[in-house]
Design a protein around this motif. Structure first.
Motif, PDB file in Angstrom:
ATOM      1  N   VAL A   1       0.842  -1.202   0.000  1.00 25.08           N
ATOM      2  CA  VAL A   1       0.000   0.000   0.000  1.00 25.08           C
ATOM      3  C   VAL A   1       0.871   1.245   0.000  1.00 25.08           C
ATOM      4  CG1 VAL A   1      -1.633   1.367   1.365  1.00 25.08           C
ATOM      5  CG2 VAL A   1      -2.000  -1.087   1.090  1.00 25.08           C
ATOM      6  N   ALA A   2       1.904   1.258   0.856  1.00 25.14           N
ATOM      7  CA  ALA A   2       2.795   2.420   0.940  1.00 25.14           C
ATOM      8  C   ALA A   2       3.523   2.648  -0.380  1.00 25.14           C
ATOM      9  CB  ALA A   2       3.791   2.218   2.077  1.00 25.14           C
ATOM     10  N   LEU A   3       4.045   1.593  -0.979  1.00 31.25           N
ATOM     11  CA  LEU A   3       4.773   1.722  -2.245  1.00 31.25           C
ATOM     12  C   LEU A   3       3.870   2.260  -3.347  1.00 31.25           C
ATOM     13  CD1 LEU A   3       6.875  -1.578  -2.177  1.00 31.25           C
ATOM     14  CD2 LEU A   3       7.780   0.756  -2.111  1.00 31.25           C
ATOM     15  N   GLN A   4       2.664   1.728  -3.425  1.00 31.85           N
ATOM     16  CA  GLN A   4       1.726   2.173  -4.455  1.00 31.85           C
ATOM     17  C   GLN A   4       1.330   3.643  -4.255  1.00 31.85           C
ATOM     18  OE1 GLN A   4      -1.488  -0.644  -4.164  1.00 31.85           O
ATOM     19  NE2 GLN A   4      -0.212  -2.374  -4.783  1.00 31.85           N
ATOM     20  N   ASN A   5       1.089   4.018  -2.997  1.00 31.62           N
ATOM     21  CA  ASN A   5       0.672   5.392  -2.715  1.00 31.62           C
ATOM     22  C   ASN A   5       1.784   6.393  -3.018  1.00 31.62           C
ATOM     23  OD1 ASN A   5      -1.901   4.703  -1.885  1.00 31.62           O
ATOM     24  ND2 ASN A   5      -1.389   4.628   0.284  1.00 31.62           N
TER      25      ASN A   5
ATOM     26  N   PHE B   1       4.070  10.644  -6.322  1.00 36.71           N
ATOM     27  CA  PHE B   1       5.315  11.247  -6.819  1.00 36.71           C
ATOM     28  C   PHE B   1       5.777  10.506  -8.072  1.00 36.71           C
ATOM     29  CE2 PHE B   1       5.270  12.116  -2.255  1.00 36.71           C
ATOM     30  CZ  PHE B   1       5.488  13.476  -2.230  1.00 36.71           C
ATOM     31  N   PRO B   2       5.053  10.661  -9.181  1.00 37.34           N
ATOM     32  CA  PRO B   2       5.379   9.903 -10.394  1.00 37.34           C
ATOM     33  C   PRO B   2       6.757  10.239 -10.957  1.00 37.34           C
ATOM     34  CG  PRO B   2       3.772  11.626 -10.864  1.00 37.34           C
ATOM     35  CD  PRO B   2       3.892  11.554  -9.377  1.00 37.34           C
ATOM     36  N   GLY B   3       7.333  11.359 -10.561  1.00 35.11           N
ATOM     37  CA  GLY B   3       8.653  11.728 -11.068  1.00 35.11           C
ATOM     38  C   GLY B   3       9.800  11.043 -10.360  1.00 35.11           C
ATOM     39  N   LYS B   4       9.516  10.344  -9.273  1.00 35.54           N
ATOM     40  CA  LYS B   4      10.581   9.666  -8.528  1.00 35.54           C
ATOM     41  C   LYS B   4      10.798   8.265  -9.083  1.00 35.54           C
ATOM     42  CE  LYS B   4       9.962  12.259  -4.229  1.00 35.54           C
ATOM     43  NZ  LYS B   4      11.223  13.017  -4.420  1.00 35.54           N
ATOM     44  N   ASN B   5      12.063   7.825  -9.078  1.00 36.60           N
ATOM     45  CA  ASN B   5      12.373   6.484  -9.584  1.00 36.60           C
ATOM     46  C   ASN B   5      12.088   5.425  -8.524  1.00 36.60           C
ATOM     47  OD1 ASN B   5      14.687   6.217  -7.822  1.00 36.60           O
ATOM     48  ND2 ASN B   5      15.871   7.472  -9.258  1.00 36.60           N
TER      49      ASN B   5
ATOM     50  N   VAL C   1      11.293   5.898  -4.440  1.00 39.70           N
ATOM     51  CA  VAL C   1       9.999   5.514  -3.884  1.00 39.70           C
ATOM     52  C   VAL C   1      10.184   4.509  -2.760  1.00 39.70           C
ATOM     53  CG1 VAL C   1       7.852   4.269  -4.380  1.00 39.70           C
ATOM     54  CG2 VAL C   1       8.691   6.006  -5.980  1.00 39.70           C
ATOM     55  N   ARG C   2      11.033   3.526  -3.008  1.00 41.00           N
ATOM     56  CA  ARG C   2      11.277   2.499  -1.987  1.00 41.00           C
ATOM     57  C   ARG C   2      11.917   3.119  -0.742  1.00 41.00           C
ATOM     58  NH1 ARG C   2      11.279  -2.989  -2.208  1.00 41.00           N
ATOM     59  NH2 ARG C   2      12.530  -4.104  -0.653  1.00 41.00           N
ATOM     60  N   GLY C   3      12.819   4.065  -0.946  1.00 39.84           N
ATOM     61  CA  GLY C   3      13.485   4.713   0.180  1.00 39.84           C
ATOM     62  C   GLY C   3      12.511   5.489   1.051  1.00 39.84           C
ATOM     63  N   ILE C   4      11.572   6.207   0.412  1.00 37.63           N
ATOM     64  CA  ILE C   4      10.568   6.959   1.160  1.00 37.63           C
ATOM     65  C   ILE C   4       9.666   6.018   1.957  1.00 37.63           C
ATOM     66  CG2 ILE C   4       8.506   8.402   0.940  1.00 37.63           C
ATOM     67  CD1 ILE C   4       9.878   9.713  -1.495  1.00 37.63           C
TER      68      ILE C   4
END
Length: 293
Positions: free
Chosen positions: A45-49, A54-58, A62-65
């Motif tokens: 859920v977190a990864l998808q959200n 933030f579609p501009g992040k790789n 995304v995984r780091g956030i």
């Protein structure tokens, strides 16, 4: 079984209250790191959200956030076990409150003013109950909550919160008390405004995706002629936080009351800015963007 859960929770809280806050927070962060690998559902859920917001992040960003978000949540929940029994002078050492002199000035000019805070799940959101340290002129701080299914655990949570002096009212069955409280002068009502609101919510864009958003802050502000502000808690370091008051959201424009939808859009915009400042600081594991029923 409820009694067993209650006794376990009491033991955990008792142990945490005897330990230094930074150690408790450190343990919580590591617990969150472990949960990242064990809790597949909330991790996805977190990864998808995060990816959709933030579609501009790789993929690595995304995984780091999302991974840091799990650590932050672990730190927050562990710290709540400790801060719930801390005294005012102890809280003031780990919490900075910024911007609330605005509310102080408002109430000094007019003690009858009422104020609503549109809050959310940012940082250690439980520390919002200590906002009286930043605005001591407030006559009464009020917030709503939703009780747990286990009554004893609900009472235990309320016991952790009572030291702050905030009046907690269950929004499911204490509606008349909420209305009565809102008729009093010099009060501040804090409402959580960043969760899925179900069928009763407004369908509005949050990070460009339609979501069900609670209209409660806007409706209450208009109904009781309150001033309205967004607010958020930010983590500054291990076991340390800062709460900020945002710019006032106007209820009237050009001599007329603004629509509930327009006011709510301003709240969404303020919360989006908070999230962009520190993406890992928000509650990404919540299913915020549920489809229409």
């Amino acid at each position: 079984m409820e009694t067993v859960y209650y006794l376990i929770a009491r033991c955990v809280i008792g142990i945490a209250s005897c330990l230094p806050l930074k150690f408790v927070a450190w343990c919580g962060r590591h617990g969150g790191a472990i949960a990242w690998y064990l809790d597949n559902r909330h991790r996805n859920v977190a990864l998808q959200n995060v990816q959709a917001s933030f579609p501009g992040k790789n993929e690595n960003e995304v995984r780091g956030i999302a991974q840091e978000n799990f650590r932050r949540l672990g730190e927050t929940y562990a710290s709540i076990l400790k801060t719930g029994h801390m005294k005012e002078n102890e809280i003031s050492k780990i919490l900075t409150i910024d911007g609330y002199e605005v509310i102080e000035n408002i109430l000094k000019e007019n003690p009858k003013e009422r104020i609503i805070l549109a809050a959310g799940h940012f940082g250690n959101f439980e520390l919002l109950s200590w906002l009286r340290l930043g605005a001591p002129s407030v006559r009464q701080w009020i917030t709503t909550y939703r009780g747990l299914h286990q009554q004893k655990l609900t009472e235990l949570l309320l016991d952790l919160r009572k030291a702050s002096g905030v009046l907690y009212l269950d929004r499911r069955n204490e509606g008349p008390l909420i209305k009565k409280a809102m008729e009093q002068p010099g009060i501040v009502l804090g409402l959580v405004a960043d969760q899925h609101a179900g069928g009763s919510g407004l369908r509005l864009p949050v990070f460009r995706r339609e979501a069900s958003v609670s209209p409660a802050p806007a409706i209450m502000a208009k109904r009781y002629q309150c001033r309205l502000f967004p607010t958020a808690c930010f983590r500054t370091s291990l076991g340390r936080w800062k709460i900020e008051l945002g710019d006032e959201i106007p209820i009237r424009a050009n001599g007329k009351r603004r629509s509930t939808e327009d006011i709510t859009l301003d709240i969404i915009a303020a919360h989006e800015n908070y999230i962009r400042r520190d993406p890992a600081n928000w509650f990404w594991v919540h299913s915020r963007w549920k489809p229409r029923p």
